[in-house]
Design an enzyme around this catalytic site. Structure first.
Site, short mmCIF file in Angstrom:
data_model
loop_
_atom_site.label_atom_id
_atom_site.label_comp_id
_atom_site.label_asym_id
_atom_site.label_seq_id
_atom_site.Cartn_x
_atom_site.Cartn_y
_atom_site.Cartn_z
N CYS A 265 0.78 -1.25 0.00
CA CYS A 265 0.00 0.00 0.00
C CYS A 265 0.80 1.29 0.00
O CYS A 265 0.51 2.19 -0.78
CB CYS A 265 -0.94 0.01 1.21
SG CYS A 265 -2.20 -1.25 1.07
N1 NAD Z 1 -3.43 -5.30 1.80
C1 NAD Z 1 -3.64 -4.36 2.69
O1 NAD Z 1 -3.04 -4.33 3.78
C2 NAD Z 1 -4.65 -3.27 2.44
C3 NAD Z 1 -5.10 -2.47 3.51
C4 NAD Z 1 -6.06 -1.49 3.25
C5 NAD Z 1 -6.53 -1.29 1.96
N2 NAD Z 1 -6.05 -2.07 0.93
C6 NAD Z 1 -6.62 -1.85 -0.40
O2 NAD Z 1 -7.60 -2.86 -0.63
C7 NAD Z 1 -7.61 -3.25 -2.02
C8 NAD Z 1 -7.36 -4.74 -2.12
O3 NAD Z 1 -6.06 -5.01 -1.63
P1 NAD Z 1 -5.55 -6.50 -1.36
O4 NAD Z 1 -4.20 -6.39 -0.76
O5 NAD Z 1 -6.60 -7.26 -0.66
O6 NAD Z 1 -5.45 -7.02 -2.88
P2 NAD Z 1 -5.15 -8.51 -3.38
O7 NAD Z 1 -4.38 -8.35 -4.64
O8 NAD Z 1 -4.60 -9.32 -2.27
O9 NAD Z 1 -6.60 -9.10 -3.71
C9 NAD Z 1 -7.40 -8.70 -4.78
C10 NAD Z 1 -8.25 -9.89 -5.21
O10 NAD Z 1 -9.20 -9.47 -6.17
C11 NAD Z 1 -9.37 -10.52 -7.11
N3 NAD Z 1 -9.99 -9.99 -8.33
C12 NAD Z 1 -9.42 -9.27 -9.33
N4 NAD Z 1 -10.33 -8.99 -10.27
C13 NAD Z 1 -11.51 -9.52 -9.85
C14 NAD Z 1 -12.81 -9.56 -10.40
N5 NAD Z 1 -13.10 -9.00 -11.58
N6 NAD Z 1 -13.79 -10.20 -9.70
C15 NAD Z 1 -13.51 -10.78 -8.52
N7 NAD Z 1 -12.27 -10.78 -7.97
C16 NAD Z 1 -11.29 -10.16 -8.62
C17 NAD Z 1 -7.97 -11.08 -7.28
O11 NAD Z 1 -7.99 -12.39 -7.82
C18 NAD Z 1 -7.47 -11.03 -5.82
O12 NAD Z 1 -7.75 -12.24 -5.15
C19 NAD Z 1 -6.56 -2.38 -2.69
O13 NAD Z 1 -7.17 -1.24 -3.22
C20 NAD Z 1 -5.63 -1.99 -1.56
O14 NAD Z 1 -4.95 -0.78 -1.79
C21 NAD Z 1 -5.15 -3.05 1.14
#
Ligand code: NAD
Length: 429
Positions: A265
């Protein structure tokens, strides 16, 4: 409440399992069949402390299931959270392709349904929900936001490694709302969480997330800069940080100097906000400096190593810790990547160990040696680098380091017990 979560990565799965553990009926959606199968069999595709136990319990209670069928999930829920990734483009701007795809798909799914609420949980730049998500929902559903369906923006602040704890006990809950009715429903969903609830418009909620991450990343770069000056003065920056932390305006959190921030992030969100600022004809000097300071920090550990070993060619280097922080297997933007790359360029032989992140790191560096435990990595090594503050490294003793060829230990994270006889040096302490 019946909830669907679109995208079941770190945020989506922890949010889904968290709501399901509170008795809500959750349907998780992902495009990856493998992830869906794993979730349905009670195995989280990611490591997060306590998640496996929670998921298994929710499956047993039939409060969570996963599918690749977004339409089914939307039609069988009242609220859909969008939690797909928002990675960086090459130029640092935000890549909204996943968000756009999901917005269009949800739009199609709500064609035959009124009253659905769509909540953006992914981190998106100010104005994105209003100018990208809503138009796609409206276009694909042929319906109107605010009357036929509702829209909120509910940023997530969880920390990996503490994600479930943070989900269940957040510091605050931010609800950005397009329509008041949807904000009310979301506030009801969160009513048992003992946290202040802030309601705002969509773009304020989006900005609260970016401002928070930018502030925390800047705080880390700030203390690293102070640490780099302290190092030259022979001062332990941790003593300085302790003295600062008593000041309520400062707080002790995020004052741990080290080899730089990582994770999916901070860098991505800073770069996205910087490019948004450029679009608005503003140069974000502080944010640029926070990134620059952070990108230089991991190389300081190589400088210290070369001071001790001179030539790194064919030297055995034990690298303890690959994940960007403890209690996660996430290696996205971890300083260990830059450090290992630099060591390889200089001809070093790497014996790496991490309790959880080995599998992910193998995808980037398939050819370095991965060891079963810290002891095996240390054996016959010419130097050791500690890059993640895993608890088990805190328990290492002089005896563990005795197996090294030369007892050179450089900490990128302050981990080791200062009473140890083993000679060790901190990156900026
Ligand atoms: N990881 C963190 O600590 C954190 C904390 C706060 C906010 N965020 C934000 O949250 C969001 C997600 O982050 P993350 O780390 O969980 O991402 P990630 O990459 O771990 O997970 C995203 C998931 O979405 C799935 N995906 C993609 N396209 C899709 C679709 N069309 N339909 C269904 N599923 C689909 C992917 O296969 C994946 O499993 C981002 O915007 C990130 O900035 C992350």
């Amino acid at each position: 409440m019946k909830i669907s979560i679109i995208g079941t990565g770190y945020v989506g799965l922890c949010t889904g399992a968290g709501f399901a553990s509170l008795g809500h009926e959750v349907i998780c959606v992902d495009i990856s069949q493998e992830k869906v199968d794993m979730i349905n069999s009670g195995k989280p595709p990611i490591y997060e402390k306590g998640l496996e136990e929670m998921l298994k319990q929710c499956i047993k209670n039939k409060t969570i299931k996963a599918t690749t069928d977004l339409g089914y999930a939307v039609l069988n829920s009242q609220v859909s959270f969008i939690a797909v990734g928002t990675p960086s483009e090459k130029d640092g701007s935000i890549d909204l392709n996943y968000i756009k795809q999901v917005s269009a798909d949800i739009g199609k799914a709500i064609k035959k349904k009124n009253g659905h609420i769509i909540v953006v949980k992914s981190t998106v730049l100010p104005e994105t929900t209003g100018s990208v998500v809503i138009p796609l929902l409206e276009k694909n559903s042929a319906k109107r936001a605010g009357s036929d369906f509702g829209v909120c923006m509910n940023p997530e602040f969880l920390r990996e490694g503490m994600a479930l704890e943070d989900f269940l006990h957040p510091d605050r809950i931010v609800i950005g709302e397009y329509d008041k009715e949807s904000g009310d429903v979301l506030e009801k969903l969160y009513k048992d969480f003992k946290a202040p609830i802030l309601r705002s418009d969509l773009k304020t909620a989006e900005m609260i997330k970016y401002a928070s991450n930018s502030f925390l990343a800047t705080k880390v770069s700030f203390i690293n800069e102070i640490g780099n000056i302290c190092k030259r003065l022979g001062i332990d920056v941790y003593d300085v940080a302790k003295g600062m932390a008593y000041d309520k305006r400062i707080s002790p959190l995020f004052l741990q100097a080290g080899c730089g921030f990582g994770g999916s992030c901070f860098k991505k969100d800073l770069m996205a906000l910087i490019s948004k600022a450029v679009e608005l004809n503003y140069e974000a000097r502080i944010l640029n400096s926070a990134i620059e300071t952070n990108s230089l920090q991991p190389m300081k550990i190589i400088e210290l190593l070369e001071k001790r070993l001179k030539d790194l060619k064919n030297k055995n280097i034990a690298v303890l810790g690959l994940a960007f922080k403890p209690e996660t297997d996430d290696i996205r933007d971890t300083p260990a990547i830059d450090i290992i790359r630099a060591l390889l360029e200089k001809g070093a032989v790497i014996n790496a160990y991490d309790p959880k992140a080995e599998e992910n790191m193998r995808k980037i560096f398939p050819d370095i040696n991965y060891c079963e435990d810290a002891g095996k990595a240390l054996k016959d090594s010419d130097a050791c680098l500690i890059l993640t503050e895993w608890q088990e490294f805190k328990n290492l003793s002089d005896k563990d380091f005795d197996a090294m060829r030369e007892k050179i230990v450089i900490e990128g994270r302050k981990v080791l017990n200062p009473d140890m006889v083993t000679d060790f040096e901190g990156i900026c302490w």
